[in-house]
Motif scaffolding. Structure first.
Motif, PDB file in Angstrom:
ATOM      1  N   SER A  66       0.822  -1.216   0.000  1.00 17.27           N
ATOM      2  CA  SER A  66       0.000   0.000   0.000  1.00 17.27           C
ATOM      3  C   SER A  66       0.857   1.267   0.000  1.00 17.27           C
ATOM      4  O   SER A  66       0.483   2.269  -0.608  1.00 17.27           O
ATOM      5  N   ALA A  67       2.002   1.223   0.636  1.00 15.35           N
ATOM      6  CA  ALA A  67       2.884   2.394   0.682  1.00 15.35           C
ATOM      7  C   ALA A  67       3.426   2.760  -0.696  1.00 15.35           C
ATOM      8  O   ALA A  67       3.885   3.887  -0.907  1.00 15.35           O
ATOM      9  N   ASP A  68       3.369   1.827  -1.654  1.00 16.37           N
ATOM     10  CA  ASP A  68       3.912   2.073  -2.994  1.00 16.37           C
ATOM     11  C   ASP A  68       2.855   2.389  -4.044  1.00 16.37           C
ATOM     12  O   ASP A  68       3.183   2.537  -5.214  1.00 16.37           O
ATOM     13  N   LEU A  69       1.586   2.490  -3.657  1.00 14.90           N
ATOM     14  CA  LEU A  69       0.529   2.698  -4.646  1.00 14.90           C
ATOM     15  C   LEU A  69       0.755   3.936  -5.498  1.00 14.90           C
ATOM     16  O   LEU A  69       0.538   3.912  -6.706  1.00 14.90           O
ATOM     17  N   LEU A  70       1.190   5.027  -4.898  1.00 16.05           N
ATOM     18  CA  LEU A  70       1.476   6.253  -5.661  1.00 16.05           C
ATOM     19  C   LEU A  70       2.933   6.671  -5.542  1.00 16.05           C
ATOM     20  O   LEU A  70       3.291   7.799  -5.883  1.00 16.05           O
ATOM     21  N   LYS A  71       3.781   5.767  -5.085  1.00 13.60           N
ATOM     22  CA  LYS A  71       5.203   6.073  -4.951  1.00 13.60           C
ATOM     23  C   LYS A  71       5.796   6.387  -6.333  1.00 13.60           C
ATOM     24  O   LYS A  71       5.502   5.709  -7.308  1.00 13.60           O
ATOM     25  N   ASP A  72       6.603   7.401  -6.387  1.00 14.25           N
ATOM     26  CA  ASP A  72       7.294   7.825  -7.609  1.00 14.25           C
ATOM     27  C   ASP A  72       6.367   8.313  -8.715  1.00 14.25           C
ATOM     28  O   ASP A  72       6.776   8.407  -9.865  1.00 14.25           O
ATOM     29  N   HIS A  73       5.110   8.592  -8.409  1.00 18.98           N
ATOM     30  CA  HIS A  73       4.230   9.148  -9.429  1.00 18.98           C
ATOM     31  C   HIS A  73       4.623  10.611  -9.638  1.00 18.98           C
ATOM     32  O   HIS A  73       4.935  11.287  -8.674  1.00 18.98           O
ATOM     33  N   PRO A  74       4.662  11.155 -10.815  1.00 19.78           N
ATOM     34  CA  PRO A  74       4.203  10.622 -12.084  1.00 19.78           C
ATOM     35  C   PRO A  74       5.257   9.863 -12.896  1.00 19.78           C
ATOM     36  O   PRO A  74       4.961   9.357 -13.965  1.00 19.78           O
ATOM     37  N   ARG A  75       6.489   9.753 -12.384  1.00 21.23           N
ATOM     38  CA  ARG A  75       7.506   9.018 -13.140  1.00 21.23           C
ATOM     39  C   ARG A  75       7.110   7.569 -13.348  1.00 21.23           C
ATOM     40  O   ARG A  75       7.454   6.948 -14.347  1.00 21.23           O
TER      41      ARG A  75
END
Length: 123
Positions: A66-75
């Motif tokens: 869950s911690a990675d769902l939007l990690k590094d977005h928008p890349r």
């Protein structure tokens, strides 16, 4: 005598399971588990499940915390990443649903520029 001060618990600190009496089962087809068992299931589709961990493919071979769902977005974008994989194994449409449900249950705020294309079915 002073009245006690009531401090409400922030919504982010209340686990979503408190509101559910059991998992939401969208599909109950059998899937061969090919890896470690899934965490507690909150929502289950044909291929994907939203769990206490995040999003997990029901056979156990693909997990997204869950911690990675939007990690590094928008890349980096999970929807585009999964859309590039074989649809017969990854069920792209169901993943979109699982992604939005996971974000809601794990209290991840999805910006409009991400949410709208997912809902409309565009990458």
């Amino acid at each position: 005598m002073e009245a006690p001060i009531y401090k409400p618990i922030p919504m982010k600190d209340i686990p979503p399971r408190r509101y559910l009496t059991g998992p939401i089962i969208h599909a109950d087809n059998e899937v061969l588990l090919r890896s470690d068992p899934l965490d507690a299931i909150w929502w289950q589709g044909r291929t994907w499940a939203v769990t206490a961990y995040g999003i997990e493919r029901r056979d156990g071979l693909y997990t997204i915390p869950s911690a990675d769902l939007l990690k590094d977005h928008p890349r980096y974008d999970w929807i585009k990443h999964i859309s590039g994989k074989a649809p017969e194994k990854y069920d792209h449409e169901e993943f979109r649903t699982a992604f939005l449900i996971a974000c809601a249950l794990h209290r991840v705020t999805v910006p409009d520029e991400i949410r709208e294309p997912i809902i409309k079915g565009h990458d």
